[in-house]
Design an enzyme around this catalytic site. Sequence first.
Site: not given
Length: 491
Positions: A176, A194, A198, A291
């Site tokens: 992945n 993460w 995900r 963010d």
Amino acid sequence: MKYADLREFIAQLEQKQLLKRIKTPVSPHLEMTEIGDRVLKAGGPALLFEQPVDNGRRYDFPVLANLFGTPERVAMGMGADDVMQLREIGRTLAYLKEPEPPKGLKDAWDKLPLLKQVLSMAPKEVKKAPCQDIVWEGEAVDLGKLPIQHCWPGDAAPLITWGLTVTRGPNKKRQNLGIYRQQVIGKNRVIMRWLAHRGGALDYREFRQQNPDTPYPVAVVLGCDPATILGAVTPVPDTLSEYQFAGLLRGSRTELAQCLGSDLQVPARAEIVLEGHIHPNDMALEGPYGDHTGYYNEQDSFPVLTIDRITMRENPIYHSTYTGKPPDEPAILGVALNEVFVPILQKQFPEIVDFYLPPEGCSYRMAIVSIKKQYPGHAKRVMMGCWSFLRQFMYTKFIVVVDDDVNTRDWKEVIWAITTRMDPVRDTTLIDHTPIDYLDFASPISGLGGKMGLDATNKMPGETSREWGTPIVMDDAVKARVDALWSELGL
């Protein structure tokens, strides 16, 4: 044009005057963010900072920033001539996601080249790889030698932002690839942020359940060919690896090198690779960080990656970005990848005419969908379908459904449809306790919040008992007459 590595892409951008070399000393502490933000908002070029400095110290690595700062550069990176050509990539992915049996011999023959191309794009491993020309191990491992950006004044620490993270689940052959930010907390330690849904987090959770006391191998790639980078953020079907998809985009098999300390494979021509392990129960509090929402996020605990070695090319380039209030680079990526999503959704829901993720909505938090409406309740079915069909939209908070006479990409038309075709009570669908991005501080519980669907379509019998409005349209003959007169009017 196709690119074997990041350097070929940089050379092509420079040839087209889409990349600017910055020879003036610039600090990765805040200054690169401010410069990159101004350039991105102006639709400017990719930036290569050749002299990163901080407190008088000069780094040995140039910093590449704003690489995908326009939709056109994203399209170039995916081997497309323009943004709309990305829909062809979407059609390919739609077919690979849910292949249909051929309708006849001719149809089977027509599909054969694509299937052969996909099968022939399996990555190949090479024995000698440029990404392992230089190796730092033991005490030589020091993230402080890399010009890692400190993006915003309130950020907790320097942050790796374009780290292409390679993982593998315990029962999977397929690796992945995902892009997860990583807070630097030591010379050889980063926090791997993460989210639970995900791929990397799922691989790690599955491994930890079966191997509670074993260190988990992870590799982080910093700078590689654009097809591989963009493959990591594209909705690739589970049957296809991101490396295989990158080969499909590039038109040549992805060359991989096995890591020196694990069986993970990384792009052979990557600029920098971090190899390490996540040890059992090694967690740390991450953040706060500015963010993509335009706010600093809350702190939360995530696994810590201990880096065992750093490998790199000769004269490596450090690839970086920042996230902030849209537009930022992830928002621009969203604008381009929007065109990939459209055919994938249309294959499942042929009534969809267009699908748009406004960049102001933080790339995925709002979607506008236009449909050819066929029956009462049709808009609600499409809302539910969009929320559930692709993982990318499980965190979308607002979906507005309009008729096909409304341009989803024109806010004036969308607002007109909402204010003339909607009743706030009848046409609003509210759902609570749904998965929400944990960065969404507006949700009542971290990771769990509501969704709203707005049905701004014309209503049919069964949806209203009133006579529906007839749109005002000028007579065609009058329009033609005025067209003929226009040059004489002096307007």
